[in-house]
Scaffold this motif. Structure first.
Motif, mmCIF file in Angstrom:
data_model
loop_
_atom_site.group_PDB
_atom_site.id
_atom_site.type_symbol
_atom_site.label_atom_id
_atom_site.label_comp_id
_atom_site.label_asym_id
_atom_site.label_seq_id
_atom_site.Cartn_x
_atom_site.Cartn_y
_atom_site.Cartn_z
ATOM 1 N N UNK A 137 0.826 -1.213 0.000
ATOM 2 C CA UNK A 137 0.000 0.000 0.000
ATOM 3 C C UNK A 137 0.855 1.256 0.000
ATOM 4 N N UNK A 138 1.950 1.249 0.746
ATOM 5 C CA UNK A 138 2.833 2.416 0.771
ATOM 6 C C UNK A 138 3.498 2.634 -0.588
ATOM 7 N N UNK A 139 3.956 1.533 -1.214
ATOM 8 C CA UNK A 139 4.593 1.677 -2.521
ATOM 9 C C UNK A 139 3.595 2.178 -3.563
ATOM 10 N N UNK A 140 2.366 1.706 -3.486
ATOM 11 C CA UNK A 140 1.355 2.164 -4.444
ATOM 12 C C UNK A 140 1.052 3.644 -4.216
ATOM 13 N N UNK A 141 0.996 4.046 -2.972
ATOM 14 C CA UNK A 141 0.769 5.449 -2.638
ATOM 15 C C UNK A 141 1.894 6.331 -3.163
ATOM 16 N N UNK A 142 3.112 5.816 -3.090
ATOM 17 C CA UNK A 142 4.289 6.606 -3.456
ATOM 18 C C UNK A 142 4.665 6.485 -4.928
ATOM 19 N N UNK A 143 3.795 5.883 -5.730
ATOM 20 C CA UNK A 143 4.048 5.822 -7.165
ATOM 21 C C UNK A 143 5.041 4.765 -7.583
ATOM 22 N N UNK A 144 5.112 3.681 -6.832
ATOM 23 C CA UNK A 144 6.008 2.580 -7.192
ATOM 24 C C UNK A 144 5.178 1.310 -7.421
ATOM 25 N N UNK A 145 4.459 1.253 -8.508
ATOM 26 C CA UNK A 145 3.525 0.137 -8.725
ATOM 27 C C UNK A 145 4.208 -1.221 -8.841
ATOM 28 N N UNK A 172 -2.461 -3.864 16.271
ATOM 29 C CA UNK A 172 -1.096 -3.360 16.362
ATOM 30 C C UNK A 172 -0.699 -2.564 15.118
ATOM 31 N N UNK A 173 -1.492 -2.659 14.066
ATOM 32 C CA UNK A 173 -1.198 -2.002 12.803
ATOM 33 C C UNK A 173 -2.175 -0.859 12.550
ATOM 34 N N UNK A 174 -1.668 0.217 11.973
ATOM 35 C CA UNK A 174 -2.529 1.307 11.494
ATOM 36 C C UNK A 174 -2.950 0.949 10.078
ATOM 37 N N UNK A 175 -4.159 0.474 9.940
ATOM 38 C CA UNK A 175 -4.617 -0.023 8.655
ATOM 39 C C UNK A 175 -5.369 1.018 7.836
ATOM 40 N N UNK A 176 -5.309 2.273 8.266
ATOM 41 C CA UNK A 176 -6.034 3.320 7.547
ATOM 42 C C UNK A 176 -5.583 3.404 6.091
ATOM 43 N N UNK A 177 -4.287 3.229 5.846
ATOM 44 C CA UNK A 177 -3.777 3.284 4.475
ATOM 45 C C UNK A 177 -4.313 2.126 3.652
ATOM 46 N N UNK A 178 -4.442 0.963 4.255
ATOM 47 C CA UNK A 178 -4.940 -0.207 3.542
ATOM 48 C C UNK A 178 -6.422 -0.078 3.230
ATOM 49 N N UNK A 179 -7.132 0.620 4.106
ATOM 50 C CA UNK A 179 -8.567 0.740 3.918
ATOM 51 C C UNK A 179 -8.929 1.875 2.996
#
Length: 224
Positions: free
Chosen positions: A129-137, A217-224
């Motif tokens: 999810x972080x890589x997709x957010x940052x433009x690294x598909x 334990x995880x912040x899943x806001x980015x995944x959701x």
């Protein structure tokens, strides 16, 4: 090929030092094709050289002791006992019990495996999810694909089962279904096309089974 297999069974039956014979793989599960070999475990008390492990395109003969089968530390190997058929058991059912133990998880194992593999799955899903957010598909796709194995270990452990090999995933789900929504068609298609789409369903199953603390334990806001 069948003749070699039948010769092996006859030899084992005639040898009183053989404690058990186990048929594994596609032949045991009723999923054989014309190209399938025979996978046979020959259980002996002592490895004295009379029986040796050998592998050919037609017949794999794996020589083991009861202690070898009792060792459940090799997590990947354990699925080989799922659906296995005990053809000979000179230990009054002990061989069959060892096979059953390999193929299922104890409550303690279920707890440990779910926690380990769920955490690993969330790690890869989060990285994707972080890589997709940052433009690294490309990186996102690789992490998402790598998450699939962790997802499957988690899912089957939730229900006290070992993860099937990919070859037998459909057989496993068709023959021993998991509760909804984990049908073979739904699970395989989604894992193939977009594994991260299964996170909400996995989260519901995980919380229902009492593992909310791992999720939280995880912040899943980015995944959701």
């Amino acid at each position: 090929m069948t003749n070699r297999y039948e010769e092996l069974l006859a030899r084992a039956a005639a040898d009183e030092t053989v404690l058990g014979v186990i048929l594994s793989g596609s032949r045991a599960r009723g999923a054989a094709t014309e190209h399938s070999d025979f996978d046979v475990y020959v259980v002996v008390g002592e490895r004295d050289g009379a029986w040796r492990t050998s592998r050919t395109p037609e017949l794999d003969t794996i020589v083991m002791s009861p202690a070898d089968i009792a060792d459940v530390s090799d997590e990947w190997q354990r699925y080989s006992y799922r659906g296995a058929r005990v053809l000979l058991d000179r230990l009054d059912g002990h061989i069959a019990e060892l096979v059953r133990r390999q193929a299922t998880l104890s409550p303690a194992e279920t707890d440990a495996w779910v926690r380990e593999y769920l955490d690993g799955y969330l790690n890869f899903a989060y990285r994707a999810a972080k890589s997709r957010r940052d433009g690294r598909p490309e990186a996102a796709d690789l992490d998402e694909r790598e998450s699939v194995a962790w997802f499957l270990w988690t899912l089957f452990a939730l229900y006290g089962r070992v993860r099937p090999y990919n070859k037998f995933l459909r057989w496993e789900l068709d023959t021993h279904p998991l509760p909804a929504p984990w049908t073979a068609d739904h699970l395989i298609a989604t894992l193939t096309e977009r594994p991260s789409a299964l996170l909400p369903e996995l989260e519901r199953a995980v919380r229902a089974k009492g593992f909310s603390d791992v999720i939280d334990e995880w912040d899943l806001s980015l995944l959701r």
